[in-house]
Motif scaffolding. Structure first.
Motif, short mmCIF file in Angstrom:
data_model
loop_
_atom_site.label_atom_id
_atom_site.label_comp_id
_atom_site.label_asym_id
_atom_site.label_seq_id
_atom_site.Cartn_x
_atom_site.Cartn_y
_atom_site.Cartn_z
N PHE A 256 33.93 9.17 -16.56
CA PHE A 256 32.95 9.39 -17.62
C PHE A 256 33.47 8.65 -18.85
O PHE A 256 34.62 8.84 -19.27
CB PHE A 256 32.79 10.88 -17.89
CG PHE A 256 32.28 11.62 -16.69
CD1 PHE A 256 30.92 11.74 -16.45
CD2 PHE A 256 33.16 12.16 -15.76
CE1 PHE A 256 30.44 12.39 -15.33
CE2 PHE A 256 32.70 12.82 -14.62
CZ PHE A 256 31.33 12.94 -14.41
N ILE A 284 28.82 16.30 -20.00
CA ILE A 284 29.94 15.84 -19.18
C ILE A 284 30.56 17.03 -18.45
O ILE A 284 30.93 16.92 -17.27
CB ILE A 284 30.98 15.11 -20.04
CG1 ILE A 284 30.41 13.78 -20.53
CG2 ILE A 284 32.27 14.86 -19.25
CD1 ILE A 284 31.32 13.02 -21.47
N ASP A 287 28.56 17.73 -15.41
CA ASP A 287 28.81 16.78 -14.33
C ASP A 287 30.17 16.99 -13.68
O ASP A 287 30.32 16.83 -12.46
CB ASP A 287 28.70 15.35 -14.86
CG ASP A 287 27.27 14.97 -15.22
OD1 ASP A 287 26.35 15.73 -14.88
OD2 ASP A 287 27.08 13.91 -15.85
N LYS A 554 28.47 7.09 -16.86
CA LYS A 554 29.16 7.62 -15.68
C LYS A 554 29.37 6.48 -14.70
O LYS A 554 28.43 5.73 -14.40
CB LYS A 554 28.34 8.73 -15.02
CG LYS A 554 29.00 9.31 -13.76
CD LYS A 554 28.14 10.40 -13.13
CE LYS A 554 28.78 10.94 -11.87
NZ LYS A 554 27.93 11.98 -11.22
#
Length: 642
Positions: A256, A284, A287, A554
């Motif tokens: 990231f 983030i 994810d 990403k």
């Protein structure tokens, strides 16, 4: 307020024949147990309330009235006009000293960058009691991980208020905590005298940073989950966190990436702080949690917290990123807001208007160099009594990707230490192990933003670094500094080698500006001479996509393909994507992608040649053989901006 002052106010009211009414300000709770514990401020008996009345935030309580951390206007409370009300302050970090709050009457204020009032602290009306963290300074805070130079290690850094002994305890998943290993952590700090200018070396900006501890967990098995905590029995231990250890043999890499994140604080301070930085961290974290036991890397390429010399903003920043950085290695490179100051050592003639400002607020790289510890040992003297500037350039492997970080703030020209490092690093690559190379730095080599003062800097980077990128097959070059997202085609000296969003690596890197993580100031796009009246200037042909949406990038790479996506904060969805196939990829694995990457003329020739060859072989041998195309023979597209 002193007892004498209270007696004076009481006498004044009695002399006027009015009942005594003393303004009160309370802050609760008096003890905080964790950073997300909110503080409630309540006031009453405030006569003739004004929209400019405010409560200022202080730490330590000995701070002068003008040396506040920030302030809140009382008119944020629905009942402010009655002379009583309440406000809530969430997530105040442990500054290793108590907080105190003071209520002031506002008058003829100065204004900040948004023309909002700044306090003058001339009419103090009430003072709260102190608010302190339980065990303030003793308990570790601000945990963040990073790789070391050894593939079987993981570093953790954290902050305490004293330099006494602290340790890291860690063990693999499934092992009982009493069987964990324990290693000591080394402490370091810096002093006010090390700062290079205002406000970092002034009472208004300086707060002692505490002690930064550095502990290294060793002997880790690749790609395995480990649990850890830091601290000691006397001062207390942190929460238990976990991470996935590095696996350089893995066949997938996830990262990231972003620049220019900044820090949000829940009060007004000396300049605007970006609330969008909270959203970036939130998405983030989403994810990362979805990855389960897959490892990942976080990359923050310059302009880290934007403290601008106000040291407590670093504390806010590390509390803000801890949910992701305590569980995932968090790597950085230096930007102008960490380093820039008038007497910085390297300021060539062409950079007279680029370097030497005060973007770092007098910090001159010292907090950055102490609060982070990246792989490698790059450093540069500051030419002052300050410690050397560190974490300038380095690299590491993570799965199938080789990551390289540079300093755009220090000498990168031919023959410099940094140039020689980058050259040697790229020359010793093992492309069978890491088929993709991702290069990162703060100031961009390519941008269509109208940042005219950086033009000379970009030209120097193209002259000195781009030949290395092309010669050694850098796949992707990522930059910050410009607070937009912008993806360029694979480029060599301003010329596109491919304009598709899915292609086989054509011999030069695609450039992507990813400075959209939180900061909102941005210059306009560069004008186009053929479109002088268009308010939003059309993109040059080399710019494939650009967007004003805050977010992050990403990266997911396998041995065959690297995919970079741009995820927007407003919805957490993908807004742009580029796929880059390795030159060694089997053409049968992605025939549509490879055909789409070919120049149109070559595509038609390849198809016609394949048909004729198949007919000939079929005639000669009685069966058809499909001809495979060698990507290395494809001619690059020579596109130029119109």
């Amino acid at each position: 307020m002193s007892p004498w002052a209270l007696l004076f106010l009481l006498a004044a009211h009695l002399a006027a024949g009015e009942p005594a009414s003393i303004t009160t300000l309370t802050a609760t709770p008096a003890k905080l147990t964790k950073p997300d514990h909110a503080v409630t401020l309540q006031w009453s008996n405030l006569p003739d309330p004004s929209p400019l009345d405010y409560v200022a935030v202080y730490s330590p309580p000995s701070s002068g009235d003008l040396d506040y951390l920030g302030f809140l206007l009382l008119n944020s409370s629905a009942s402010w006009a009655t002379g009583a009300g309440s406000l809530t302050l969430p997530r105040l970090p442990d500054l290793r000293a108590p907080y105190q709050f003071r209520l002031f009457r506002g008058q003829n204020p100065r204004v900040d960058q948004d023309a909002d009032p700044l306090p003058d602290a001339s009419r103090r009306a009430a003072v709260s009691g102190n608010v302190a963290y339980e065990g303030s300074g003793a308990r570790p805070a601000q945990l963040h991980l990073a790789f070391t130079d050894e593939v079987d290690e993981m570093r953790v850094l954290f902050v305490c208020g004293d330099g006494g002994e602290r340790s890291v305890r860690y063990g693999p998943a499934g092992r009982r905590e009493e069987e964990w290993e324990e290693v000591p952590a080394e402490a370091s700090t810096y002093e006010r005298r090390h700062m290079c200018g205002y406000p970092a070396n002034h009472s208004v900006g300086w707060r002692h940073p505490g002690f930064v501890f550095d502990g290294v967990m060793k002997g880790l098995q690749p790609g395995s989950r480990y649990f850890y905590k830091v601290g000691n029995d006397l001062g207390g231990w942190s929460e238990t966190y976990s991470f996935i250890s590095r696996d350089t043999e893995a066949n997938e890499t996830i990262a990231f990436l972003f620049g220019d994140l900044g820090t949000y604080v829940p009060y007004n301070t000396y300049f605007r702080t970006p609330q969008e930085s909270l959203s970036t961290v939130k998405w983030i974290l989403r994810d990362l949690q979805a990855l389960n036991d897959k490892p990942a890397v976080i990359s923050h390429i310059g302009d880290i917290s934007y403290p601008k010399g106000y040291s407590w903003l670093w504390d806010h920043f590390f509390e803000q990123i801890e949910p992701i950085a305590a569980n995932t290695p968090y790597h950085v490179c230096i930007g102008n807001h960490e380093y820039d100051w008038p007497s910085q050592p390297w300021k060539p003639s062409w950079a007279a208007n680029i370097y030497g400002g005060n973007d770092a607020g007098g910090e001159c790289g010292v907090p950055y160099s102490t609060k982070f510890k990246m792989p490698g040992n790059s450093s540069l003297p500051t030419s002052t009594i300050a410690p050397d500037t560190r974490n300038l350039y380095y690299s590491f492997d993570a799965g199938v990707v080789h990551f390289v970080y540079m300093s755009t703030e220090t000498d990168f020209t031919h023959g410099s230490d940094q140039y020689n490092y980058i050259k040697a690093d790229l020359e010793r690559l093992n492309r069978s192990r890491t088929p993709f190379v991702v290069f990162q730095g703060h100031r961009p080599m390519y941008t269509s933003s109208n940042e005219s003062k950086d033009t000379a800097h970009r030209e120097q980077m193209i002259q000195h670094l781009e030949p290395l990128f092309v010669k050694h097959g850098v796949t992707l070059a990522l930059w910050g500094h410009v607070h937009w997202y912008e993806r360029f085609c694979p480029m060599k000296n301003y010329q596109c080698l491919n304009t598709s969003s899915s292609f086989v690596y054509p011999g030069a890197p695609a450039h992507v500006v990813i400075g959209m993580a939180g900061q909102d100031y941005q210059a306009s796009w560069e004008p186009r001479p053929d479109h002088p009246e268009v308010p939003i200037f059309p993109q040059p042909q080399r710019s494939m996509y650009r967007g004003a949406e805050f977010g992050y990038a990403k990266l997911v790479a396998t041995r065959e393909k690297l995919t970079l996506t741009y995820i927007g904060n407003h919805d957490g969805q993908v807004h742009d994507m580029v796929e880059i196939f390795s030159p060694q990829v089997d053409t049968d694995s992605a025939p549509d992608k490879l055909v789409g990457a070919m120049p149109k003329k070559m595509r038609y020739l390849g198809i016609a040649g394949s048909v004729m060859l198949a007919m000939l072989l079929g005639f000669m041998a009685g069966f058809a053989v499909r001809r495979k195309t060698d990507p290395a023979r494809w001619s690059p597209v020579q596109d130029e901006e119109s």
